[in-house]
Scaffold this motif. Structure first.
Motif, PDB file in Angstrom:
ATOM      1  N   LEU A   1       0.839  -1.200   0.000  1.00 57.45           N
ATOM      2  CA  LEU A   1       0.000   0.000   0.000  1.00 57.45           C
ATOM      3  C   LEU A   1       0.868   1.242   0.000  1.00 57.45           C
ATOM      4  O   LEU A   1       1.790   1.364   0.801  1.00 57.45           O
ATOM      5  N   ARG A   2       0.551   2.156  -0.931  1.00 54.21           N
ATOM      6  CA  ARG A   2       1.235   3.443  -0.939  1.00 54.21           C
ATOM      7  C   ARG A   2       0.276   4.515  -1.424  1.00 54.21           C
ATOM      8  O   ARG A   2      -0.606   4.280  -2.237  1.00 54.21           O
ATOM      9  N   ASN A   3       0.461   5.689  -0.867  1.00 60.05           N
ATOM     10  CA  ASN A   3      -0.280   6.885  -1.266  1.00 60.05           C
ATOM     11  C   ASN A   3      -1.798   6.716  -1.235  1.00 60.05           C
ATOM     12  O   ASN A   3      -2.507   7.150  -2.142  1.00 60.05           O
ATOM     13  N   TYR A   4      -2.298   6.112  -0.159  1.00 57.64           N
ATOM     14  CA  TYR A   4      -3.758   5.993  -0.004  1.00 57.64           C
ATOM     15  C   TYR A   4      -4.339   7.348   0.391  1.00 57.64           C
ATOM     16  O   TYR A   4      -3.787   8.051   1.242  1.00 57.64           O
ATOM     17  N   SER A   5      -5.453   7.699  -0.223  1.00 61.10           N
ATOM     18  CA  SER A   5      -6.205   8.863   0.223  1.00 61.10           C
ATOM     19  C   SER A   5      -7.695   8.564   0.134  1.00 61.10           C
ATOM     20  O   SER A   5      -8.151   7.857  -0.773  1.00 61.10           O
ATOM     21  N   ARG A   6      -8.411   9.076   1.103  1.00 64.80           N
ATOM     22  CA  ARG A   6      -9.865   8.888   1.186  1.00 64.80           C
ATOM     23  C   ARG A   6     -10.530   9.649   0.048  1.00 64.80           C
ATOM     24  O   ARG A   6     -10.159  10.779  -0.254  1.00 64.80           O
ATOM     25  N   ALA A   7     -11.518   9.017  -0.570  1.00 65.93           N
ATOM     26  CA  ALA A   7     -12.265   9.685  -1.638  1.00 65.93           C
ATOM     27  C   ALA A   7     -13.183  10.754  -1.051  1.00 65.93           C
ATOM     28  O   ALA A   7     -13.476  10.763   0.151  1.00 65.93           O
ATOM     29  N   GLU A   8     -13.650  11.606  -1.917  1.00 63.24           N
ATOM     30  CA  GLU A   8     -14.539  12.681  -1.529  1.00 63.24           C
ATOM     31  C   GLU A   8     -15.810  12.139  -0.866  1.00 63.24           C
ATOM     32  O   GLU A   8     -16.226  11.015  -1.134  1.00 63.24           O
ATOM     33  N   GLU A   9     -16.426  12.949  -0.034  1.00 59.90           N
ATOM     34  CA  GLU A   9     -17.592  12.518   0.746  1.00 59.90           C
ATOM     35  C   GLU A   9     -18.724  11.996  -0.137  1.00 59.90           C
ATOM     36  O   GLU A   9     -19.395  11.036   0.234  1.00 59.90           O
ATOM     37  N   TYR A  10     -18.947  12.580  -1.303  1.00 61.95           N
ATOM     38  CA  TYR A  10     -20.060  12.119  -2.134  1.00 61.95           C
ATOM     39  C   TYR A  10     -19.847  10.710  -2.676  1.00 61.95           C
ATOM     40  O   TYR A  10     -20.803  10.057  -3.112  1.00 61.95           O
ATOM     41  N   HIS A  11     -18.606  10.207  -2.634  1.00 59.85           N
ATOM     42  CA  HIS A  11     -18.354   8.824  -3.048  1.00 59.85           C
ATOM     43  C   HIS A  11     -18.586   7.830  -1.908  1.00 59.85           C
ATOM     44  O   HIS A  11     -18.730   6.635  -2.156  1.00 59.85           O
ATOM     45  N   GLN A  12     -18.591   8.286  -0.667  1.00 55.67           N
ATOM     46  CA  GLN A  12     -18.759   7.395   0.480  1.00 55.67           C
ATOM     47  C   GLN A  12     -20.219   6.929   0.549  1.00 55.67           C
ATOM     48  O   GLN A  12     -21.135   7.736   0.460  1.00 55.67           O
ATOM     49  N   ASP A  13     -20.415   5.613   0.696  1.00 49.35           N
ATOM     50  CA  ASP A  13     -21.762   5.024   0.775  1.00 49.35           C
ATOM     51  C   ASP A  13     -22.633   5.445  -0.407  1.00 49.35           C
ATOM     52  O   ASP A  13     -23.836   5.645  -0.276  1.00 49.35           O
ATOM     53  N   TYR A  14     -22.027   5.564  -1.572  1.00 47.93           N
ATOM     54  CA  TYR A  14     -22.716   6.104  -2.739  1.00 47.93           C
ATOM     55  C   TYR A  14     -23.990   5.324  -3.085  1.00 47.93           C
ATOM     56  O   TYR A  14     -25.044   5.923  -3.316  1.00 47.93           O
ATOM     57  N   LEU A  15     -23.919   4.009  -3.148  1.00 47.84           N
ATOM     58  CA  LEU A  15     -25.099   3.228  -3.530  1.00 47.84           C
ATOM     59  C   LEU A  15     -26.151   3.177  -2.429  1.00 47.84           C
ATOM     60  O   LEU A  15     -27.326   2.955  -2.705  1.00 47.84           O
ATOM     61  N   GLN A  16     -25.749   3.429  -1.207  1.00 46.54           N
ATOM     62  CA  GLN A  16     -26.724   3.549  -0.120  1.00 46.54           C
ATOM     63  C   GLN A  16     -27.499   4.861  -0.290  1.00 46.54           C
ATOM     64  O   GLN A  16     -28.702   4.908  -0.098  1.00 46.54           O
ATOM     65  N   LYS A  17     -26.801   5.914  -0.672  1.00 45.98           N
ATOM     66  CA  LYS A  17     -27.426   7.222  -0.894  1.00 45.98           C
ATOM     67  C   LYS A  17     -28.173   7.276  -2.226  1.00 45.98           C
ATOM     68  O   LYS A  17     -29.115   8.050  -2.385  1.00 45.98           O
ATOM     69  N   ASN A  18     -27.727   6.469  -3.203  1.00 47.72           N
ATOM     70  CA  ASN A  18     -28.284   6.458  -4.563  1.00 47.72           C
ATOM     71  C   ASN A  18     -28.579   5.020  -4.964  1.00 47.72           C
ATOM     72  O   ASN A  18     -27.822   4.414  -5.736  1.00 47.72           O
ATOM     73  N   PRO A  19     -29.674   4.432  -4.456  1.00 50.92           N
ATOM     74  CA  PRO A  19     -29.944   3.003  -4.686  1.00 50.92           C
ATOM     75  C   PRO A  19     -30.001   2.583  -6.151  1.00 50.92           C
ATOM     76  O   PRO A  19     -29.737   1.431  -6.469  1.00 50.92           O
ATOM     77  N   ALA A  20     -30.312   3.500  -7.047  1.00 57.40           N
ATOM     78  CA  ALA A  20     -30.371   3.156  -8.464  1.00 57.40           C
ATOM     79  C   ALA A  20     -29.052   3.468  -9.175  1.00 57.40           C
ATOM     80  O   ALA A  20     -28.969   3.409 -10.396  1.00 57.40           O
ATOM     81  N   GLY A  21     -27.997   3.768  -8.415  1.00 63.02           N
ATOM     82  CA  GLY A  21     -26.697   4.116  -8.993  1.00 63.02           C
ATOM     83  C   GLY A  21     -26.047   2.944  -9.695  1.00 63.02           C
ATOM     84  O   GLY A  21     -26.399   1.782  -9.482  1.00 63.02           O
ATOM     85  N   TYR A  22     -25.069   3.248 -10.520  1.00 60.68           N
ATOM     86  CA  TYR A  22     -24.379   2.249 -11.338  1.00 60.68           C
ATOM     87  C   TYR A  22     -23.433   1.387 -10.509  1.00 60.68           C
ATOM     88  O   TYR A  22     -22.686   1.891  -9.672  1.00 60.68           O
ATOM     89  N   CYS A  23     -23.472   0.093 -10.764  1.00 59.03           N
ATOM     90  CA  CYS A  23     -22.505  -0.850 -10.199  1.00 59.03           C
ATOM     91  C   CYS A  23     -22.087  -1.788 -11.314  1.00 59.03           C
ATOM     92  O   CYS A  23     -22.906  -2.562 -11.805  1.00 59.03           O
ATOM     93  N   GLY A  24     -20.831  -1.701 -11.729  1.00 64.76           N
ATOM     94  CA  GLY A  24     -20.341  -2.518 -12.835  1.00 64.76           C
ATOM     95  C   GLY A  24     -19.763  -3.856 -12.417  1.00 64.76           C
ATOM     96  O   GLY A  24     -19.194  -4.562 -13.242  1.00 64.76           O
TER      97      GLY A  24
END
Length: 186
Positions: A152-175
């Motif tokens: 592991l190197r250079n880990y950074s947390r993604a922006e807040e809108y990416h956190q729990d994205y499918l919980q917040k947007n149940p019809a969101g894309y999942c590939g």
């Protein structure tokens, strides 16, 4: 998904393509304390979504050469409730690790399959699990696993809108589709 204080618990970082579906799927495992979307494996520190997308575009145009980050999830877990091998089994089963720099409709090095470890024991288990799953995939006619296994190197947390994205947007894309091949039980 922050369910409790988890700073003293072990974690592992997985890249499975788009982090939205990966976050949702692994957060459902009993014993997982937290799953956080982020970026890792690239050359820059404190990466942002726009920087990752911009670098990927520059790489495709031949205007850059550095290693881009992968979209990843940081899985923090209770080792007395769920083993790292169980988490690795879910990792392998929930995406197609033979596709190189893509998952579903998402194409680019930022969507690569990856396991980022922090300890020698995690490294060894990651490699052993890849060998075991490769055998299962080959028996079903799949090709070679392309998953990057690296420290592991250079880990950074993604922006807040990416956190729990499918919980917040149940019809969101999942590939994430997986291969349908089960991780072998010992």
């Amino acid at each position: 998904m922050m369910t409790e204080q988890s700073s003293d618990l072990p974690f592992i970082v997985f890249g499975m393509g788009c982090f939205w579906g990966a976050e949702k799927r692994l957060s459902e495992i009993l014993g997982v304390a937290d799953v956080e979307s982020g970026y890792a494996g690239g050359e820059t520190q404190n990466a942002t979504y726009q920087e990752v997308l911009g670098l990927e575009k520059a790489l495709k145009m031949g205007l850059a050469e550095q290693r881009n980050h992968a979209e990843v999830i940081k899985v923090t877990y209770h080792p007395e409730q769920v083993s790292l091998e169980t988490l690795l089994a879910h990792f392998w089963e929930n995406h197609n690790p033979t596709q190189g720099d893509r998952q579903g409709n998402d194409v680019g090095s930022n969507y690569r399959s990856a396991i980022y470890y922090r300890t020698e024991a995690e490294k060894q288990l990651a490699h052993a699990s890849r060998t075991l799953y490769q055998q299962a995939l080959q028996a079903q006619g799949f090709g070679r696993i392309t998953t990057e296994i690296a420290e592991l190197r250079n880990y950074s947390r993604a922006e807040e809108y990416h956190q729990d994205y499918l919980q917040k947007n149940p019809a969101g894309y999942c590939g994430l589709g997986g291969t349908g091949v089960r991780y072998p039980e010992k």
